[in-house]
Design a protein around this motif. Sequence first.
Motif, PDB file in Angstrom:
ATOM      1  N   ILE A  73      43.624  36.292  45.706  1.00 22.25           N
ATOM      2  CA  ILE A  73      42.366  36.260  46.613  1.00 22.25           C
ATOM      3  C   ILE A  73      41.800  37.462  46.855  1.00 22.25           C
ATOM      4  CG2 ILE A  73      42.138  36.217  49.259  1.00 22.25           C
ATOM      5  CD1 ILE A  73      44.911  34.544  49.073  1.00 22.25           C
ATOM      6  N   GLY A  74      42.387  38.621  46.674  1.00 21.56           N
ATOM      7  CA  GLY A  74      41.659  39.935  46.620  1.00 21.56           C
ATOM      8  C   GLY A  74      40.493  40.065  45.562  1.00 21.56           C
ATOM      9  N   ILE A  75      40.954  39.716  44.295  1.00 21.15           N
ATOM     10  CA  ILE A  75      39.840  39.714  43.367  1.00 21.15           C
ATOM     11  C   ILE A  75      38.906  38.589  43.298  1.00 21.15           C
ATOM     12  CG2 ILE A  75      39.631  39.423  40.720  1.00 21.15           C
ATOM     13  CD1 ILE A  75      40.825  42.277  41.474  1.00 21.15           C
ATOM     14  N   PHE A  76      39.282  37.684  43.984  1.00 24.91           N
ATOM     15  CA  PHE A  76      38.326  36.416  44.069  1.00 24.91           C
ATOM     16  C   PHE A  76      37.266  36.882  44.960  1.00 24.91           C
ATOM     17  CE2 PHE A  76      36.789  32.851  46.454  1.00 24.91           C
ATOM     18  CZ  PHE A  76      36.292  32.177  45.587  1.00 24.91           C
ATOM     19  N   SER A  77      37.654  37.393  46.320  1.00 26.32           N
ATOM     20  CA  SER A  77      36.784  37.730  47.117  1.00 26.32           C
ATOM     21  C   SER A  77      35.735  38.747  46.773  1.00 26.32           C
ATOM     22  CB  SER A  77      37.676  38.426  48.325  1.00 26.32           C
ATOM     23  OG  SER A  77      38.400  37.608  48.852  1.00 26.32           O
ATOM     24  N   ILE A  78      36.278  39.914  46.099  1.00 29.70           N
ATOM     25  CA  ILE A  78      35.336  41.006  45.742  1.00 29.70           C
ATOM     26  C   ILE A  78      34.420  40.658  44.566  1.00 29.70           C
ATOM     27  CG2 ILE A  78      36.648  42.080  44.010  1.00 29.70           C
ATOM     28  CD1 ILE A  78      35.654  44.804  45.427  1.00 29.70           C
ATOM     29  N   ILE A  79      34.854  39.799  43.538  1.00 27.89           N
ATOM     30  CA  ILE A  79      34.040  39.615  42.525  1.00 27.89           C
ATOM     31  C   ILE A  79      32.956  38.501  42.890  1.00 27.89           C
ATOM     32  CG2 ILE A  79      33.710  38.691  40.107  1.00 27.89           C
ATOM     33  CD1 ILE A  79      35.172  41.581  40.531  1.00 27.89           C
ATOM     34  N   ALA A  80      33.448  37.521  43.879  1.00 26.86           N
ATOM     35  CA  ALA A  80      32.639  36.518  44.095  1.00 26.86           C
ATOM     36  C   ALA A  80      31.200  37.025  45.054  1.00 26.86           C
ATOM     37  CB  ALA A  80      33.283  35.586  45.125  1.00 26.86           C
ATOM     38  N   VAL A  81      31.888  38.074  46.105  1.00 26.53           N
ATOM     39  CA  VAL A  81      30.801  38.676  46.625  1.00 26.53           C
ATOM     40  C   VAL A  81      29.532  39.437  45.656  1.00 26.53           C
ATOM     41  CG1 VAL A  81      30.241  40.592  48.256  1.00 26.53           C
ATOM     42  CG2 VAL A  81      32.020  38.942  48.654  1.00 26.53           C
ATOM     43  N   ILE A  94      47.534  39.045  35.787  1.00 24.04           N
ATOM     44  CA  ILE A  94      47.407  37.621  35.925  1.00 24.04           C
ATOM     45  C   ILE A  94      46.936  37.225  37.249  1.00 24.04           C
ATOM     46  CG2 ILE A  94      48.883  35.486  36.055  1.00 24.04           C
ATOM     47  CD1 ILE A  94      51.067  36.947  34.439  1.00 24.04           C
ATOM     48  N   GLY A  95      46.993  37.617  38.361  1.00 24.66           N
ATOM     49  CA  GLY A  95      46.331  37.553  39.583  1.00 24.66           C
ATOM     50  C   GLY A  95      45.021  37.586  39.571  1.00 24.66           C
ATOM     51  N   GLY A  96      44.518  38.709  39.010  1.00 23.14           N
ATOM     52  CA  GLY A  96      42.966  39.101  38.604  1.00 23.14           C
ATOM     53  C   GLY A  96      42.406  38.015  37.972  1.00 23.14           C
ATOM     54  N   LEU A  97      43.080  37.609  36.546  1.00 21.06           N
ATOM     55  CA  LEU A  97      42.413  36.782  35.763  1.00 21.06           C
ATOM     56  C   LEU A  97      42.307  35.221  36.540  1.00 21.06           C
ATOM     57  CD1 LEU A  97      44.381  37.669  32.678  1.00 21.06           C
ATOM     58  CD2 LEU A  97      41.796  38.151  33.149  1.00 21.06           C
ATOM     59  N   PHE A 150      34.537  42.299  33.677  1.00 18.36           N
ATOM     60  CA  PHE A 150      35.346  43.636  33.480  1.00 18.36           C
ATOM     61  C   PHE A 150      35.860  44.580  34.603  1.00 18.36           C
ATOM     62  CE2 PHE A 150      35.408  48.154  32.188  1.00 18.36           C
ATOM     63  CZ  PHE A 150      36.397  47.983  31.040  1.00 18.36           C
ATOM     64  N   LEU A 151      35.212  44.662  35.448  1.00 19.13           N
ATOM     65  CA  LEU A 151      35.562  45.109  36.730  1.00 19.13           C
ATOM     66  C   LEU A 151      36.576  44.496  37.397  1.00 19.13           C
ATOM     67  CD1 LEU A 151      34.582  47.206  39.014  1.00 19.13           C
ATOM     68  CD2 LEU A 151      33.209  45.470  39.981  1.00 19.13           C
ATOM     69  N   GLY A 152      36.551  43.218  37.515  1.00 18.94           N
ATOM     70  CA  GLY A 152      37.661  42.460  38.225  1.00 18.94           C
ATOM     71  C   GLY A 152      38.983  42.496  37.465  1.00 18.94           C
ATOM     72  N   PHE A 153      39.123  42.820  35.907  1.00 19.30           N
ATOM     73  CA  PHE A 153      40.127  42.993  34.982  1.00 19.30           C
ATOM     74  C   PHE A 153      40.614  44.416  35.401  1.00 19.30           C
ATOM     75  CE2 PHE A 153      41.975  44.670  31.187  1.00 19.30           C
ATOM     76  CZ  PHE A 153      43.116  43.746  30.967  1.00 19.30           C
TER      77      PHE A 153
END
Length: 415
Positions: free
Chosen positions: A35-43, A348-351, A381-384
């Motif tokens: 959820i955290g990675i999805f939120s920030i990368i989506a924004v 794994i969560g980030g991917l 790459f930032l999300g990873f």
Amino acid sequence: MLLYLRLFKESFSFAINALTNNKLRTFLSLLGVTIGIFSIIAVLAAVDSLDRNIQDQLSGLDKNTMYLTKFSFLTTDVPRWQRDNFPQTDSNDFDFIRRNVPDIAASAYLIFGSPQTVKYESETISGVNISPASNGIYDIDNIKIEEGRFYTEPESINGAPVIVLGYSVAENLFGNVNPLGKQIRAYGRKLTVIGVIKKMGGLAGNSDDSAYVPANFVRRFQSGGINGIPGAIMIKPEKGIDIGAFEGVLKQKFRAYRGLKAGDPDNFFVNKMSGQTDQIDAIIGSMNLMGWIISGFSLLVGGFGIANIMFVSVKERTNLIGIQKSLGAKNRFILFQFLFEAVILAVIGGLIGLFFVWVVSLIASQFTGDFEFVLSAGNMFLGFMLSSIIGLVSGVIPAISASKLDPVEAIRTGM
């Protein structure tokens, strides 16, 4: 070197086994990071896509282009009552500027108007943004013609009843019929279609829903009262000149033309495209910052979730840690074992979060028409990297605490 490779391999294997043996716990830990990675990368992806589409829209415009008018496009210290009393910029002002100000590459007189209804036989389109402008707008707006031509200077001066349609307007009105030479109705009058603009798409696609007519055609039947029709003079300076000096000469000559004395304030504004693009960049930067702040809380929750799960994992496997250390396992082996577990969880969560952003970007692009929602390699790459750092930071303290356990006390505590 081989010893360290073996250490990494065995630590990695232990971490994988621990994760697969506690599937529910692993899933809950993954959920927070996802959820955290999805939120920030989506924004960030949404803001980047918006920025890219805006830049594409403005790419054809020279940032040094100026609008001379009674209105200020940005915030101003001039009181509202004073601005309301400024005279409108009219075609006579345009003629003066064009003839007396040097170093002008292109100029145009533009009338501000409201959306119009356009008709052809049984087809009607409402809300078309028709821009009444002199023919110089062709060079300033970098208009590209798909079919036909743009109106000429004599047609512009004489106010000929001709119109150049945006791609979508022509397509919706005429379908597969060649629009050139056809007569349509706008402003309650007949106009002959002489050209169609190339399809732009994206945010620049608003030009696909627009049209151009000679400003003098509209001036024939529109009256703006005492101060005249609201309009602006668009000025594109020659390349390579000093813009500050050019603006100074422009203001000086126009003040003299309007009879303003040395102590009198300007009764007009010179709005530069560069000021608007700077404001857009500032807005985009603020949106990015807000995205980081809001999404940062999600990442923080995900990190705390991993740290909590790791502490629980250390507590549950205290007996196993004691046995491993009594059989000769080094502190660094235990450290890497738990650290790998935390990092693997986070990565794994980030991917998974990145995968969901990619899916959402595909779906969003389908529903937003010509707006292209882009998930760039930089954001991926930032999300990873973010997920890896979250895993390291969240897992380092539990891992250190596990590596420092006394083997005898660990075995006794686990029994």
